[in-house]
Design a protein around this motif. Structure first.
Motif, mmCIF file in Angstrom:
data_model
loop_
_atom_site.group_PDB
_atom_site.id
_atom_site.type_symbol
_atom_site.label_atom_id
_atom_site.label_comp_id
_atom_site.label_asym_id
_atom_site.label_seq_id
_atom_site.Cartn_x
_atom_site.Cartn_y
_atom_site.Cartn_z
ATOM 1 N N ALA A 32 0.835 -1.199 0.000
ATOM 2 C CA ALA A 32 0.000 0.000 0.000
ATOM 3 C C ALA A 32 0.875 1.257 0.000
ATOM 4 C CB ALA A 32 -0.925 -0.001 1.203
ATOM 5 N N SER A 33 1.954 1.231 0.766
ATOM 6 C CA SER A 33 2.815 2.412 0.795
ATOM 7 C C SER A 33 3.545 2.586 -0.530
ATOM 8 C CB SER A 33 3.807 2.327 1.958
ATOM 9 O OG SER A 33 4.715 1.268 1.755
ATOM 10 N N VAL A 34 3.896 1.479 -1.179
ATOM 11 C CA VAL A 34 4.537 1.569 -2.492
ATOM 12 C C VAL A 34 3.548 2.141 -3.501
ATOM 13 C CG1 VAL A 34 5.492 0.204 -4.387
ATOM 14 C CG2 VAL A 34 6.214 -0.249 -2.051
ATOM 15 N N LYS A 35 2.313 1.683 -3.436
ATOM 16 C CA LYS A 35 1.288 2.229 -4.334
ATOM 17 C C LYS A 35 1.108 3.725 -4.094
ATOM 18 C CE LYS A 35 -1.671 -1.790 -5.115
ATOM 19 N NZ LYS A 35 -3.016 -2.366 -4.896
ATOM 20 N N GLN A 36 1.071 4.128 -2.845
ATOM 21 C CA GLN A 36 0.906 5.542 -2.503
ATOM 22 C C GLN A 36 2.102 6.349 -2.991
ATOM 23 O OE1 GLN A 36 -1.759 6.993 -1.296
ATOM 24 N NE2 GLN A 36 -0.816 9.004 -1.281
ATOM 25 N N GLN A 37 3.292 5.776 -2.845
ATOM 26 C CA GLN A 37 4.495 6.467 -3.296
ATOM 27 C C GLN A 37 4.478 6.636 -4.818
ATOM 28 O OE1 GLN A 37 8.109 4.470 -2.242
ATOM 29 N NE2 GLN A 37 9.414 6.096 -3.016
ATOM 30 N N LEU A 38 4.104 5.610 -5.540
ATOM 31 C CA LEU A 38 4.011 5.714 -6.995
ATOM 32 C C LEU A 38 2.945 6.725 -7.406
ATOM 33 C CD1 LEU A 38 4.348 1.959 -8.058
ATOM 34 C CD2 LEU A 38 6.049 3.776 -8.297
ATOM 35 N N LYS A 39 1.826 6.725 -6.701
ATOM 36 C CA LYS A 39 0.760 7.681 -7.000
ATOM 37 C C LYS A 39 1.254 9.111 -6.752
ATOM 38 C CE LYS A 39 -3.909 8.949 -5.600
ATOM 39 N NZ LYS A 39 -4.978 8.712 -4.630
ATOM 40 N N GLU A 41 4.390 10.179 -6.794
ATOM 41 C CA GLU A 41 5.378 10.526 -7.819
ATOM 42 C C GLU A 41 4.700 10.889 -9.131
ATOM 43 O OE1 GLU A 41 8.208 7.356 -8.164
ATOM 44 O OE2 GLU A 41 9.060 7.732 -6.183
ATOM 45 N N THR A 42 3.650 10.167 -9.489
ATOM 46 C CA THR A 42 2.909 10.476 -10.713
ATOM 47 C C THR A 42 2.264 11.857 -10.615
ATOM 48 O OG1 THR A 42 2.444 8.127 -10.983
ATOM 49 C CG2 THR A 42 1.105 9.646 -12.254
ATOM 50 N N GLU A 43 1.671 12.148 -9.471
ATOM 51 C CA GLU A 43 1.066 13.473 -9.274
ATOM 52 C C GLU A 43 2.126 14.570 -9.332
ATOM 53 O OE1 GLU A 43 -1.058 13.343 -5.595
ATOM 54 O OE2 GLU A 43 -2.621 12.031 -6.384
ATOM 55 N N LEU A 44 3.281 14.312 -8.753
ATOM 56 C CA LEU A 44 4.360 15.289 -8.770
ATOM 57 C C LEU A 44 4.816 15.578 -10.197
ATOM 58 C CD1 LEU A 44 6.449 17.014 -7.232
ATOM 59 C CD2 LEU A 44 7.905 14.985 -7.166
ATOM 60 N N LYS A 45 4.977 14.543 -10.991
ATOM 61 C CA LYS A 45 5.364 14.736 -12.388
ATOM 62 C C LYS A 45 4.300 15.529 -13.144
ATOM 63 C CE LYS A 45 8.309 10.664 -12.757
ATOM 64 N NZ LYS A 45 8.478 9.326 -13.342
ATOM 65 N N SER A 46 3.048 15.232 -12.861
ATOM 66 C CA SER A 46 1.941 15.936 -13.511
ATOM 67 C C SER A 46 1.951 17.421 -13.141
ATOM 68 C CB SER A 46 0.619 15.299 -13.114
ATOM 69 O OG SER A 46 -0.461 16.066 -13.564
ATOM 70 N N VAL A 47 2.154 17.703 -11.861
ATOM 71 C CA VAL A 47 2.171 19.093 -11.402
ATOM 72 C C VAL A 47 3.377 19.838 -11.987
ATOM 73 C CG1 VAL A 47 2.472 20.528 -9.341
ATOM 74 C CG2 VAL A 47 0.817 18.670 -9.334
#
Length: 134
Positions: A32-39, A41-47
């Motif tokens: 779950a924490s890995v999923k949250q971390q990937l999510k 990172e994806t949001e950060l790249k988007s922003v």
């Protein structure tokens, strides 16, 4: 060699079951924490991509605005010269001329120093305390 008794097999079986349960729980929690971390990172790249896009748009906007202002200034200078020349030809060279040659030529020369848009010395909170004479 020793033979394994039923109690030893039971202890090993219970240990195996407990190990599998702990392994599953640890895997579940870290997954779950890995999923949250990937999510995240994806949001950060988007922003970051959105911010870069906005910065490009701002840069383009201000570059275009600067060009429009240059054109506008040039048009006003042409208009002023036109009025100055027309007033000279239509009204004659009166001592009280509405348009002066100095203003026409001054706009063509670049300024030697930048405009002073600040006050002399410190003011407000940064002003040094002056001792009052009592």
């Amino acid at each position: 060699m020793q033979t394994w008794t039923t109690e030893m097999w039971q202890a090993a079986g219970i240990g195996l079951v407990v190990g599998v349960i702990f392994g599953y729980l640890i895997l579940r929690l870290t997954k779950a924490s890995v999923k949250q971390q990937l999510k995240t990172e994806t949001e950060l790249k988007s922003v970051k991509a959105q911010l870069d896009s906005q910065n490009e748009q701002l840069e383009k906007h201000f570059a275009e605005s600067a060009e429009l202002f240059k054109t506008l200034i040039g048009d006003y200078q042409k208009l002023y010269r036109h009025y100055a020349q027309s007033s000279d030809t239509l009204l004659g060279k009166s001592p009280r001329g509405l348009f002066t040659q100095q203003l026409i030529t001054a706009s063509d020369k670049p300024r030697e120093e930048p405009p002073r848009d600040y006050s002399e010395g410190s003011s407000g909170l940064f002003k040094p305390n002056e001792e009052k004479a009592s």
